[in-house]
Design an enzyme around this catalytic site. Structure first.
Site, PDB file in Angstrom:
ATOM      1  CB  SER A  83      39.354 123.308  56.641  1.00  0.00           C
ATOM      2  OG  SER A  83      38.617 123.461  55.448  1.00  0.00           O
ATOM      3  CE1 TYR A  84      45.362 121.361  62.298  1.00  0.00           C
ATOM      4  CE2 TYR A  84      46.569 123.425  62.022  1.00  0.00           C
ATOM      5  CZ  TYR A  84      46.325 122.255  62.736  1.00  0.00           C
ATOM      6  OH  TYR A  84      47.035 122.002  63.902  1.00  0.00           O
ATOM      7  N   GLY A  85      43.248 126.148  59.444  1.00  0.00           N
ATOM      8  CA  GLY A  85      43.541 127.449  60.049  1.00  0.00           C
ATOM      9  C   GLY A  85      42.314 128.211  60.519  1.00  0.00           C
TER      10      GLY A  85
END
Length: 391
Positions: free
Chosen positions: A296-298
């Protein structure tokens, strides 16, 4: 502990009923009276008879007593109820019985009913032996001349120490890894104090502190076991002393640095939060926790307001700046710390750089009143994460 004390303790613990008293001059027959044998008070009738004696009648019972695990006597419990007498005694020990002399006055007499008409008797003569016996049953000298209360309460702290010792006995390495240390300390604590998942959910702040304390106790137990004897031996050279000291200090630092992270992970798992630890972000930085995960962060399409970063540091007065560039996508950096109290100037600087503190609830009052509303407790932070993850 002498052999006689150990035997007496074992006998009391396995007995049906046990009694102890200090031998008096009256017992030893040095007062000039005609009484014979050990006087037994009425509060200890169950040691001798199923029912009390009846005034106006004598009552007796013959038993075998093994003394000091060495020799036996065929002795008699007797209730003197005729005439003016109204007392219980233990009598008939045979010729040469060694424990009813003037020298025995003040010794501790212990009698244990083992089974049927078989008893075991002990005489403790030294102060050290008597103190050892009292300590084992949590007694004092004014709690004698009565039946021994042997229902020793095993506390949760006792169970915790026993669990630590059992774990130590299974270790086949010099020191466990930090994750093994944290896990086993936590498991021992939960088992010893009967901690259920619901209690963790109800009060995660206190449980986290309890786990940290338990781990520190376990670490000290292992450390003392591994190095206790070594540090008693003189070091041959300064270099040898420095090398040993560095090994101990570096291991302490390593444990402290990872301990908080391991226990926070367990708390978050109990709340079913989605998170990952030590994920790689920009510049090969590794935040301690990313919520919900590295994918999700990427993902540049994933809403940035649903991303949360949390660092964990035992102290943070100076080290808080280390987290500022750990996750560039996330503006507000949360920092969990065990630091108790930070100046208003430092807090102002932290919040200027969008660092929001998270502390255990019991520590909240150590911070300036002006900032307490801006600081999350662990429970408050968990609620914040759950709210975002449930949107």
């Amino acid at each position: 502990m002498s052999d006689v004390v150990n035997l007496a303790i074992v006998a009391v613990n396995k007995s049906k009923t046990s009694f102890c008293k200090f031998i008096s001059a009256n017992d030893a027959g040095t007062t000039g009276g005609h009484q014979e044998g050990f006087y037994i008070p009425k509060n200890s009738i169950p040691l001798m008879f199923d029912t009390p004696g009846v005034k106006g009648e004598n009552k007796e019972r013959f038993v075998t007593i093994k003394w000091q695990n060495d020799f036996e006597t065929q002795s008699r419990f007797i209730y003197y109820g005729q005439g003016t007498r109204n007392e219980y005694r233990l009598t008939r020990f045979g010729r040469g019985f060694p424990f009813l002399t003037d020298n025995n006055v003040g010794d501790l007499f212990i009698l244990c009913h083992i089974v049927d008409d078989y008893y075991e008797g002990f005489i403790l003569q030294s102060d050290e032996d008597i103190e050892e016996f009292f300590a084992d049953f949590n007694m004092s000298s004014n709690e004698t001349n009565c039946l021994i209360e042997k229902h020793i309460t095993v506390t949760a702290e006792d169970k915790l120490l026993q669990c630590f010792k059992l774990y130590l006995s299974t270790l086949n390495v010099d020191f466990p890894t930090t994750i093994d240390l944290a896990t086993n300390a936590r498991n021992c604590y939960k088992k010893s104090f009967n901690i259920r998942p619901a209690q963790i959910i109800t009060n995660p702040d206190n449980e986290l502190l309890n786990w940290l304390n338990a781990e520190y106790q376990l670490f000290k137990t292992i450390e003392n076991d591994r190095y206790g004897e070594r540090i008693k031996t003189p070091f041959v050279t300064v270099e040898e002393l420095v090398e040993c000291a560095n090994i101990i200090l570096n291991r302490r630092k390593s444990r402290a640095g990872k301990s908080l992270e391991h226990h926070l992970s367990e708390v978050f798992a109990n709340f079913n939060l989605r998170y990952q630890t030590q994920v790689v972000t920009e510049g090969n930085k590794r935040p301690d926790f990313i919520f919900p995960d590295t994918v999700s962060y990427g993902n540049m399409q994933y809403p940035v307001d649903k991303l949360i970063c949390l660092a964990s540091k035992t102290t943070c007065k100076d080290r808080w700046r280390q987290i500022l560039n750990e996750a560039d996508r996330i503006k507000v950096k949360h920092l969990f710390t065990l630091q108790q109290g930070i100046s208003m100037n430092q807090l102002a600087e932290m919040y200027k750089y969008n660092v929001r503190l998270v502390v255990p609830k019991p520590y909240l009052n150590s911070f300036p009143k002006e900032y307490r509303d801006k600081i999350f407790t662990l429970n408050g932070f968990i609620g914040h994460v759950k709210t975002i993850q449930n949107q």
